[in-house]
Design an enzyme around this catalytic site. Sequence first.
Site, PDB file in Angstrom:
ATOM      1  N   LYS A  84      94.213 -74.613 -59.040  1.00  0.00           N
ATOM      2  CA  LYS A  84      95.232 -73.773 -58.426  1.00  0.00           C
ATOM      3  C   LYS A  84      95.534 -72.602 -59.375  1.00  0.00           C
ATOM      4  O   LYS A  84      95.704 -72.792 -60.574  1.00  0.00           O
ATOM      5  CB  LYS A  84      96.500 -74.567 -58.143  1.00  0.00           C
ATOM      6  CG  LYS A  84      96.322 -75.522 -56.970  1.00  0.00           C
ATOM      7  CD  LYS A  84      97.539 -76.382 -56.739  1.00  0.00           C
ATOM      8  CE  LYS A  84      98.633 -75.661 -56.014  1.00  0.00           C
ATOM      9  NZ  LYS A  84      99.764 -76.603 -55.671  1.00  0.00           N
TER      10      LYS A  84
HETATM   11  O1  G3P Z   1     102.535 -77.734 -54.342  1.00  0.00           O
HETATM   12  C1  G3P Z   1     102.881 -76.542 -53.743  1.00  0.00           C
HETATM   13  C2  G3P Z   1     104.027 -76.636 -52.801  1.00  0.00           C
HETATM   14  O2  G3P Z   1     103.721 -77.525 -51.782  1.00  0.00           O
HETATM   15  C3  G3P Z   1     105.380 -76.843 -53.427  1.00  0.00           C
HETATM   16  O3  G3P Z   1     106.343 -77.205 -52.503  1.00  0.00           O
HETATM   17  O4  G3P Z   1     108.549 -78.124 -51.953  1.00  0.00           O
HETATM   18  O5  G3P Z   1     108.160 -77.224 -54.250  1.00  0.00           O
HETATM   19  O6  G3P Z   1     108.340 -75.692 -52.297  1.00  0.00           O
HETATM   20  P1  G3P Z   1     107.932 -77.048 -52.776  1.00  0.00           P
END
Ligand code: G3P
Length: 216
Positions: A84
Site C-alpha cells: 500500500k
Molecule cells: O485500511 C484502509 C481503510 O479501510 C481504513 O478505514 O475505518 O480507518 O477509515 P477507516
Amino acid sequence: MKLFIDSANVREIKEIWSMGILAGVTTNPTLIAKEGVNIEKRLQEILSVTEGIPVNGEAMGREAAELVAHGKKLAAIDQRIVIKVPMTAEGLKAIREMKAEGIRTNATLIFTATQCLAAARAGASYISPFLGRLEDNSRSYISLLEECRQIWQSHGLTTEIIAASIRRRSQVAEAAARGCHIATIPYPVLLNMLLDPLTEAGIKRFEEDWAALGSV
Ligand code: G3P
C-alpha cells in the site's frame, strides 16, 4: 465483487478465511499499531493462516525512495504481499518503480476520481477510495463510485477498485452495485452482513417443527 478483510488481527482473519469467502487482506499502520506487533512478523502470520490470496502491508515514508525501500522490504517476505502506497506525487513515483520490479501496489488514501485515474495510470494494481472517511466529512462516496465506474468503462482500465473505509453493510452492497471489484471490510461488518432476522426466525421455526415431529 470480491471480499477482503480490513484487519491485522489473526483470529479475525482465520475466522473469515474458514468461511471460504475471503479473497484478500488489507492492513494499515493504524491496524498494525492496534495489535502492537511488528509489521513483518504480523504479515508472515497472516500469510501462514491463508492460502493464495493477496495480503496488503503499507509502506511508510514521504519520499519515493523511502516508500520503495520499505515496500521492497515487505514485498521480499512473500509474492503474495501487496504494498500500500499513499496517493501523493511521491507515492506515484514509488508505484511506478515498484511495478517495474514486479511488485504489486495498492494506492491508498484516495478521495477523488482524478486521484483514482492518476494512480491507475501510474501502474497501481489496486486503488482504494475511502468511502467512510468521505462520508465522515459530508462528501459523497456514491458520486465518486459512479464517476469511477464511467471512467473505468470508457477507458478500459484494469486496475482493481477496492472500496475501503467501510463502516456498514449497506456500503458493501452499494460498492458492489456500482462495479467495485473488491470491498475491504472490517470484521464486525463482515459478520453483520451475514445476518438477517428472517433467517434466524426461519431456523427457530424449523427447529420447533422438527422437535414437534418427535421420533416418527
Ligand atoms: O485500511 C484502509 C481503510 O479501510 C481504513 O478505514 O475505518 O480507518 O477509515 P477507516
